[in-house]
Design a protein around this motif. Structure first.
Motif, PDB file in Angstrom:
ATOM      1  N   UNK A  55       0.835  -1.207   0.000  1.00  0.00           N
ATOM      2  CA  UNK A  55       0.000   0.000   0.000  1.00  0.00           C
ATOM      3  C   UNK A  55       0.869   1.256   0.000  1.00  0.00           C
ATOM      4  N   UNK A  56       1.950   1.261   0.783  1.00  0.00           N
ATOM      5  CA  UNK A  56       2.839   2.419   0.844  1.00  0.00           C
ATOM      6  C   UNK A  56       3.838   2.440  -0.320  1.00  0.00           C
ATOM      7  N   UNK A  57       4.152   1.285  -0.883  1.00  0.00           N
ATOM      8  CA  UNK A  57       5.124   1.240  -1.981  1.00  0.00           C
ATOM      9  C   UNK A  57       4.523   1.760  -3.289  1.00  0.00           C
ATOM     10  N   UNK A  58       3.248   1.551  -3.506  1.00  0.00           N
ATOM     11  CA  UNK A  58       2.622   1.959  -4.773  1.00  0.00           C
ATOM     12  C   UNK A  58       2.736   3.466  -5.002  1.00  0.00           C
ATOM     13  N   UNK A  59       2.371   4.323  -4.041  1.00  0.00           N
ATOM     14  CA  UNK A  59       2.544   5.754  -4.301  1.00  0.00           C
ATOM     15  C   UNK A  59       4.008   6.147  -4.492  1.00  0.00           C
ATOM     16  N   UNK A  60       4.898   5.514  -3.753  1.00  0.00           N
ATOM     17  CA  UNK A  60       6.316   5.819  -3.891  1.00  0.00           C
ATOM     18  C   UNK A  60       6.789   5.495  -5.305  1.00  0.00           C
ATOM     19  N   UNK A  61       6.436   4.318  -5.809  1.00  0.00           N
ATOM     20  CA  UNK A  61       6.837   3.929  -7.162  1.00  0.00           C
ATOM     21  C   UNK A  61       6.209   4.844  -8.209  1.00  0.00           C
ATOM     22  N   UNK A  62       4.948   5.199  -8.012  1.00  0.00           N
ATOM     23  CA  UNK A  62       4.270   6.093  -8.956  1.00  0.00           C
ATOM     24  C   UNK A  62       4.952   7.460  -8.985  1.00  0.00           C
ATOM     25  N   UNK A  63       5.352   7.948  -7.829  1.00  0.00           N
ATOM     26  CA  UNK A  63       6.032   9.239  -7.765  1.00  0.00           C
ATOM     27  C   UNK A  63       7.422   9.181  -8.401  1.00  0.00           C
ATOM     28  N   UNK A  64       8.124   8.054  -8.232  1.00  0.00           N
ATOM     29  CA  UNK A  64       9.405   7.878  -8.923  1.00  0.00           C
ATOM     30  C   UNK A  64       9.198   7.964 -10.436  1.00  0.00           C
ATOM     31  N   UNK A  65       8.183   7.273 -10.917  1.00  0.00           N
ATOM     32  CA  UNK A  65       7.887   7.272 -12.350  1.00  0.00           C
ATOM     33  C   UNK A  65       7.546   8.683 -12.830  1.00  0.00           C
ATOM     34  N   UNK A  67       8.151  11.564 -11.422  1.00  0.00           N
ATOM     35  CA  UNK A  67       9.270  12.484 -11.243  1.00  0.00           C
ATOM     36  C   UNK A  67      10.378  12.282 -12.257  1.00  0.00           C
ATOM     37  N   UNK A  68      10.424  11.087 -12.841  1.00  0.00           N
ATOM     38  CA  UNK A  68      11.441  10.786 -13.842  1.00  0.00           C
ATOM     39  C   UNK A  68      10.971  11.147 -15.257  1.00  0.00           C
ATOM     40  N   UNK A  69       9.712  10.901 -15.543  1.00  0.00           N
ATOM     41  CA  UNK A  69       9.214  11.047 -16.915  1.00  0.00           C
ATOM     42  C   UNK A  69       8.318  12.259 -17.139  1.00  0.00           C
ATOM     43  N   UNK A  70       8.268  13.169 -16.199  1.00  0.00           N
ATOM     44  CA  UNK A  70       7.550  14.436 -16.380  1.00  0.00           C
ATOM     45  C   UNK A  70       8.494  15.557 -15.959  1.00  0.00           C
ATOM     46  N   UNK A  71       8.140  16.793 -16.243  1.00  0.00           N
ATOM     47  CA  UNK A  71       9.007  17.906 -15.814  1.00  0.00           C
ATOM     48  C   UNK A  71       8.983  18.155 -14.297  1.00  0.00           C
ATOM     49  N   UNK A  72       8.158  17.423 -13.574  1.00  0.00           N
ATOM     50  CA  UNK A  72       7.984  17.649 -12.127  1.00  0.00           C
ATOM     51  C   UNK A  72       8.966  16.776 -11.328  1.00  0.00           C
ATOM     52  N   UNK A  73      10.240  17.131 -11.398  1.00  0.00           N
ATOM     53  CA  UNK A  73      11.308  16.359 -10.755  1.00  0.00           C
ATOM     54  C   UNK A  73      11.093  16.209  -9.256  1.00  0.00           C
ATOM     55  N   UNK A  74      10.495  17.211  -8.611  1.00  0.00           N
ATOM     56  CA  UNK A  74      10.289  17.153  -7.159  1.00  0.00           C
ATOM     57  C   UNK A  74       9.477  15.930  -6.743  1.00  0.00           C
ATOM     58  N   UNK A  75       8.631  15.403  -7.645  1.00  0.00           N
ATOM     59  CA  UNK A  75       7.832  14.213  -7.317  1.00  0.00           C
ATOM     60  C   UNK A  75       8.721  13.009  -7.024  1.00  0.00           C
ATOM     61  N   UNK A  76       9.838  12.914  -7.737  1.00  0.00           N
ATOM     62  CA  UNK A  76      10.778  11.831  -7.488  1.00  0.00           C
ATOM     63  C   UNK A  76      11.274  11.882  -6.041  1.00  0.00           C
ATOM     64  N   UNK A  77      11.516  13.077  -5.531  1.00  0.00           N
ATOM     65  CA  UNK A  77      12.057  13.218  -4.177  1.00  0.00           C
ATOM     66  C   UNK A  77      10.983  13.026  -3.105  1.00  0.00           C
ATOM     67  N   UNK A  78       9.741  13.262  -3.449  1.00  0.00           N
ATOM     68  CA  UNK A  78       8.642  12.886  -2.546  1.00  0.00           C
ATOM     69  C   UNK A  78       8.593  11.366  -2.453  1.00  0.00           C
ATOM     70  N   UNK A  79       8.680  10.706  -3.597  1.00  0.00           N
ATOM     71  CA  UNK A  79       8.729   9.237  -3.604  1.00  0.00           C
ATOM     72  C   UNK A  79       9.922   8.701  -2.845  1.00  0.00           C
ATOM     73  N   UNK A  80      11.057   9.399  -2.953  1.00  0.00           N
ATOM     74  CA  UNK A  80      12.256   8.985  -2.230  1.00  0.00           C
ATOM     75  C   UNK A  80      12.058   9.106  -0.709  1.00  0.00           C
ATOM     76  N   UNK A  81      11.383  10.146  -0.269  1.00  0.00           N
ATOM     77  CA  UNK A  81      11.089  10.298   1.158  1.00  0.00           C
ATOM     78  C   UNK A  81      10.229   9.155   1.676  1.00  0.00           C
ATOM     79  N   UNK A  82       9.235   8.756   0.876  1.00  0.00           N
ATOM     80  CA  UNK A  82       8.378   7.622   1.254  1.00  0.00           C
ATOM     81  C   UNK A  82       9.199   6.343   1.294  1.00  0.00           C
TER      82      UNK A  82
END
Length: 150
Positions: A55-65, A67-82
């Protein structure tokens, strides 16, 4: 620097998310998944409770994706915090407290002893009602006092 602060802020916020999820989901409508975790001597390597890692890994993985494939790089670091909180949770909860893996059996750290005590109090109540100490890394002061930390 900003991305490191985002990661740290999300890591700290995850303690609040964990507390709320533990109290109102795991000890609420999700009890059917969490109940086996409160059974003494549960004999299996995996518990139904382990579904919460997903349940907690799914949002983290989605945010990594995202944050990597959109201009919103900060999302990757939100996923990294999770993710970082998930790793800390695993090491503290499953390895240190419940000894599901025998990596850190003989620690004598007062903070870790206070953490164990708080979690033991949580498991003292075997049912879903009337539990306490729902967090993981932030321990109520009374358990620090018992370990003479203050």
């Amino acid at each position: 620097m900003l991305y490191a602060l985002i990661t740290l802020a999300v890591f700290l916020l995850m303690e609040c998310v964990t507390w709320l999820t533990h109290k109102y989901v795991m000890h609420g409508f999700g009890w059917f998944l969490h109940e086996d975790h409160h059974e003494p001597g549960y004999p299996h390597v995996f518990e139904k409770n382990d579904a919460f890692f997903i349940v907690f890994a799914i949002p983290s993985m989605a945010l990594f994706f995202l944050g990597t494939y959109t201009p919103h790089t900060y999302l990757l670091f939100i996923g990294l915090g999770i993710l970082c909180y998930g790793i800390a949770y695993f090491l503290v909860h499953d390895v240190l407290i419940h000894q599901r893996f025998k990596w850190f059996k003989n620690t004598d750290n007062r903070y870790l002893k206070a953490l164990r005590k708080a979690h033991k109090v949580h498991h003292k109540n075997m049912g879903k009602e009337d539990s306490q100490c729902f967090g993981m890394l932030f321990v109520p002061l009374k358990y620090f006092k018992e370990q003479n930390l203050f």
